[in-house]
Design an enzyme around this catalytic site. Structure first.
Site, PDB file in Angstrom:
ATOM      1  N   CYS A 164      22.680  35.529  37.736  1.00 53.44           N
ATOM      2  CA  CYS A 164      22.482  34.341  38.577  1.00 53.44           C
ATOM      3  C   CYS A 164      22.257  33.115  37.700  1.00 53.44           C
ATOM      4  O   CYS A 164      21.173  32.514  37.711  1.00 53.44           O
ATOM      5  CB  CYS A 164      21.317  34.564  39.540  1.00 53.44           C
ATOM      6  SG  CYS A 164      21.651  35.875  40.692  1.00 53.44           S
TER       7      CYS A 164
ATOM      8  N   GLN B  97      35.570  43.381  49.276  1.00 57.15           N
ATOM      9  CA  GLN B  97      34.895  42.102  49.031  1.00 57.15           C
ATOM     10  C   GLN B  97      33.382  42.290  49.208  1.00 57.15           C
ATOM     11  O   GLN B  97      32.952  42.993  50.114  1.00 57.15           O
ATOM     12  CB  GLN B  97      35.410  41.025  49.997  1.00 57.15           C
ATOM     13  CG  GLN B  97      36.915  40.791  49.928  1.00 57.15           C
ATOM     14  CD  GLN B  97      37.350  40.036  48.678  1.00 57.15           C
ATOM     15  OE1 GLN B  97      36.527  39.524  47.928  1.00 57.15           O
ATOM     16  NE2 GLN B  97      38.653  39.996  48.422  1.00 57.15           N
TER      17      GLN B  97
ATOM     18  N   GLU C  36      49.200  48.472  46.017  1.00 56.80           N
ATOM     19  CA  GLU C  36      47.874  48.649  45.414  1.00 56.80           C
ATOM     20  C   GLU C  36      47.962  49.800  44.407  1.00 56.80           C
ATOM     21  O   GLU C  36      48.598  50.812  44.684  1.00 56.80           O
ATOM     22  CB  GLU C  36      46.863  48.944  46.535  1.00 56.80           C
ATOM     23  CG  GLU C  36      45.558  49.539  46.113  1.00 56.80           C
ATOM     24  CD  GLU C  36      44.705  48.641  45.205  1.00 56.80           C
ATOM     25  OE1 GLU C  36      44.595  47.432  45.472  1.00 56.80           O
ATOM     26  OE2 GLU C  36      44.184  49.172  44.211  1.00 56.80           O
TER      27      GLU C  36
ATOM     28  N   ASP D 117      46.234  38.902  45.581  1.00 52.11           N
ATOM     29  CA  ASP D 117      44.787  38.824  45.374  1.00 52.11           C
ATOM     30  C   ASP D 117      44.426  39.702  44.178  1.00 52.11           C
ATOM     31  O   ASP D 117      43.833  40.774  44.327  1.00 52.11           O
ATOM     32  CB  ASP D 117      44.076  39.306  46.655  1.00 52.11           C
ATOM     33  CG  ASP D 117      42.568  39.255  46.526  1.00 52.11           C
ATOM     34  OD1 ASP D 117      42.051  38.643  45.572  1.00 52.11           O
ATOM     35  OD2 ASP D 117      41.883  39.841  47.392  1.00 52.11           O
TER      36      ASP D 117
ATOM     37  N   CYS E 166      39.720  35.324  42.175  1.00 52.90           N
ATOM     38  CA  CYS E 166      38.285  35.325  41.855  1.00 52.90           C
ATOM     39  C   CYS E 166      38.046  34.770  40.459  1.00 52.90           C
ATOM     40  O   CYS E 166      36.943  34.877  39.932  1.00 52.90           O
ATOM     41  CB  CYS E 166      37.698  36.728  42.006  1.00 52.90           C
ATOM     42  SG  CYS E 166      38.551  37.956  41.030  1.00 52.90           S
TER      43      CYS E 166
HETATM   44  C1  LIG Z   1      40.432  41.558  43.859  1.00 50.00           C
HETATM   45  S1  LIG Z   1      40.870  43.115  44.482  1.00 50.00           S
HETATM   46  C2  LIG Z   1      41.592  42.634  46.024  1.00 50.00           C
HETATM   47  C3  LIG Z   1      41.739  43.726  47.047  1.00 50.00           C
HETATM   48  C4  LIG Z   1      42.019  43.274  48.478  1.00 50.00           C
HETATM   49  N1  LIG Z   1      43.004  42.234  48.541  1.00 50.00           N
HETATM   50  C5  LIG Z   1      40.759  42.846  49.193  1.00 50.00           C
HETATM   51  O1  LIG Z   1      40.566  41.644  49.399  1.00 50.00           O
HETATM   52  O2  LIG Z   1      39.953  43.720  49.540  1.00 50.00           O
HETATM   53  C6  LIG Z   1      42.219  43.512  43.449  1.00 50.00           C
HETATM   54  C7  LIG Z   1      42.860  44.864  43.732  1.00 50.00           C
HETATM   55  O3  LIG Z   1      44.007  44.995  42.882  1.00 50.00           O
HETATM   56  C8  LIG Z   1      44.109  46.347  42.450  1.00 50.00           C
HETATM   57  N2  LIG Z   1      44.955  46.282  41.241  1.00 50.00           N
HETATM   58  C9  LIG Z   1      44.571  46.028  39.958  1.00 50.00           C
HETATM   59  N3  LIG Z   1      45.651  45.937  39.168  1.00 50.00           N
HETATM   60  C10 LIG Z   1      46.743  46.126  39.965  1.00 50.00           C
HETATM   61  C11 LIG Z   1      48.154  46.102  39.734  1.00 50.00           C
HETATM   62  N4  LIG Z   1      48.639  45.875  38.520  1.00 50.00           N
HETATM   63  N5  LIG Z   1      48.973  46.303  40.771  1.00 50.00           N
HETATM   64  C12 LIG Z   1      48.479  46.532  42.025  1.00 50.00           C
HETATM   65  N6  LIG Z   1      47.156  46.566  42.301  1.00 50.00           N
HETATM   66  C13 LIG Z   1      46.302  46.363  41.285  1.00 50.00           C
HETATM   67  C14 LIG Z   1      42.675  46.787  42.290  1.00 50.00           C
HETATM   68  O4  LIG Z   1      42.587  48.195  42.377  1.00 50.00           O
HETATM   69  C15 LIG Z   1      42.000  46.080  43.467  1.00 50.00           C
HETATM   70  O5  LIG Z   1      41.995  46.889  44.612  1.00 50.00           O
END
Ligand SMILES: C[S@@+](CC[C@H](N)C(=O)[O-])C[C@H]1O[C@@H](n2cnc3c(N)ncnc32)[C@H](O)[C@@H]1O
Length: 453
Positions: free
Chosen positions: A75, A281, A331, A379, A406
């Site tokens: 924080c 999230q 994913e 995302d 993020c």
């Molecule tokens: C920031 S999270 C977003 C997940 C979703 N959009 C949500 O809001 O709940 C990023 C996601 O990307 C996946 N990820 C990481 N690298 C990846 C890749 N190269 N291709 C596809 N998915 C990937 C992770 O496992 C994770 O679930």
């Protein structure tokens, strides 16, 4: 040697910025507008890091930290009044879009903060506590392997904080002096979507039990005597616990679990299955805002095919699917893909195709098969999109791309790539404060196809 400096800016990463003898000086704990006495602790070419010794002239936004024990373990901004945190987040996004994103006219909307009736603490549904080798349980200190021992957690939802306190005490009693040799981390994850929203808030006094998963990581090589018994005992330690998982148990076990291995949570009336290993999230109140902003930016049409890249358990897919013809969700984490498929059944949706694999690989396959993508939402994790995924997106040329990020520095980098050659145009970026009291910034950016295709 101590020096006096004027602080003029805040950097992504949390530090205040000043200048001394032509060099940029990073000062953790400072606020722009302040005059401070500091001591330089690290010198590099062109910049230096300094420790704050004394505040000679405080900024009007300076406030007393509510949880001082969390300052060095996550924080970093709790000394800044919440409205000012929001202003600085939008400022940082804009600076990065101009500098790294090469968008001199970037339109960045004011950050959407937590609702005014909700204190910007106790907002998280998830926290990973590290167990130090001396048996301390808490968060890792910034830039260190040391662990800040925490008896309570000001970031977790109050119901989950209570679970944390009970579990912590139980583990200390159970393992005694051997705790640090036996465990590496303790994760508390709760389904708080139904009890925390902008209407009900997250009033710390209204502590109701919520469905909770406990995940313990054993220290590699440790030989826990009876992990099953520990899991059983933890199941009953607090109301609401639906499952206990102990990972990496040495000897013949591997993974031990009692009860469920997943939670079911709610966002804006839709249900989501979330396995222990799947991303979700962390701030439920702001997750609803994020979804609403992304949907409003993209405006999916009934006939359109939508890509949900980095789709996790299908958060965005679920909302997109009810407004378009078909969603292709991509994913890489197997458990999240399974959760997304389970979510289709939970929400009675049959127009989502959840594919497992990396976005960079699957987009190439889709392109090769001449699949159409009308609009895209991506995302990615903090590292941003893989260059091959960006290249494939440019080639498949959806009419709009909603980039949920993020990390504004990788967002800016990827926007520079997408907009190179005039292919896409940044419409605007909207920061949404998912992580109050920290420097972390979530944003929703909208890009539209530009020129002739
Ligand atoms: C920031 S999270 C977003 C997940 C979703 N959009 C949500 O809001 O709940 C990023 C996601 O990307 C996946 N990820 C990481 N690298 C990846 C890749 N190269 N291709 C596809 N998915 C990937 C992770 O496992 C994770 O679930």
């Amino acid at each position: 040697m101590s020096i006096d400096v004027e602080l003029t800016d805040l950097a992504y990463g949390g530090d205040a910025v000043g200048r001394y003898e032509g060099r940029v000086l990073f000062v953790p704990g400072g606020i722009p507008g302040e005059r401070v006495r500091v001591e330089i602790v690290e010198e590099r070419r062109g910049h230096a890091r300094a420790e704050l010794l004394e505040i000679l002239r405080p900024a009007p936004e300076r406030v007393e930290p509510a949880y001082p024990q969390l300052t060095d373990s996550g924080c970093q901004w709790q000394h800044i009044a919440y409205p000012a945190q929001l202003t600085w987040k939008a400022h940082i996004v804009r600076q990065l879009l101009v500098r790294i994103g090469k968008q001199p006219d970037a339109l960045v909307h004011p950050t959407i903060g937590m609702p005014a009736n909700v204190p910007p603490w106790h907002y998280r549904n998830y926290a990973v506590f590290t167990v130090g080798t001396a048996g301390e349980i808490g968060f890792k200190l910034t830039d260190s392997h040391d662990v800040q021992d925490l008896e309570e957690c000001g970031l977790l939802h109050p119901a989950l904080d209570q679970v944390y306190q009970l579990v912590r005490r139980k583990l200390i009693d159970y393992f005694g002096d051997t705790l640090g040799q036996m465990l590496q981390s303790v994760t508390i994850r709760g389904a708080i979507g139904a009890v925390s929203n902008s209407a009900t808030g997250i009033a710390p006094n209204a502590v109701k039990a919520v469905p909770t998963l406990l995940i313990l990581n054993a220290r590699p090589g440790s030989m826990m005597e009876n992990p099953h018994q520990l899991a059983q005992e933890l199941m009953t330690i607090a109301p609401g616990i639906v499952g206990v998982i102990i990972e990496r148990v040495g000897g013949r076990y591997g993974r031990v679990f009692v009860g469920q291995e997943f939670l079911t949570d709610v966002v804006l009336g839709r249900r989501f299955r979330i396995s222990a290993d799947s991303f979700f999230q962390v701030n439920p109140i702001q997750t609803s805002v994020l979804v609403e902003r992304a949907m409003a930016a993209l405006e999916p049409q009934r006939h359109e095919v939508v890509l949900d890249g980095y789709s996790g358990v299908g958060l965005f897919s679920t909302f997109l699917a009810s407004q378009c013809a078909r969603v292709i969700a991509v994913e890489s984490q197997p458990s999240a893909v399974m959760d997304a498929r389970a979510g289709c059944a939970l929400n009675n949706q049959n127009n989502i195709t959840a594919l497992e694999g990396t976005l960079e690989r699957i987009l190439n396959q889709l392109h090769y098969r001449r699949e159409r993508i009308d609009i895209a939402l991506v995302d990615p994790p903090r590292a941003g999109c893989h260059p091959k995924a960006l290249q494939a997106l440019q080639t498949m040329a959806p009419r709009a791309i909603c980039y949920v990020s993020c990390d504004p520095s990788t967002l800016a980098r990827d926007i520079a790539t997408l907009c190179s050659g005039g292919r896409y145009r940044l419409v605007s970026a909207q920061p949404v404060d998912m992580f109050p009291q920290t420097y972390h910034i979530e944003s929703v950016a909208l890009l539209v196809r530009a020129g002739k295709w």
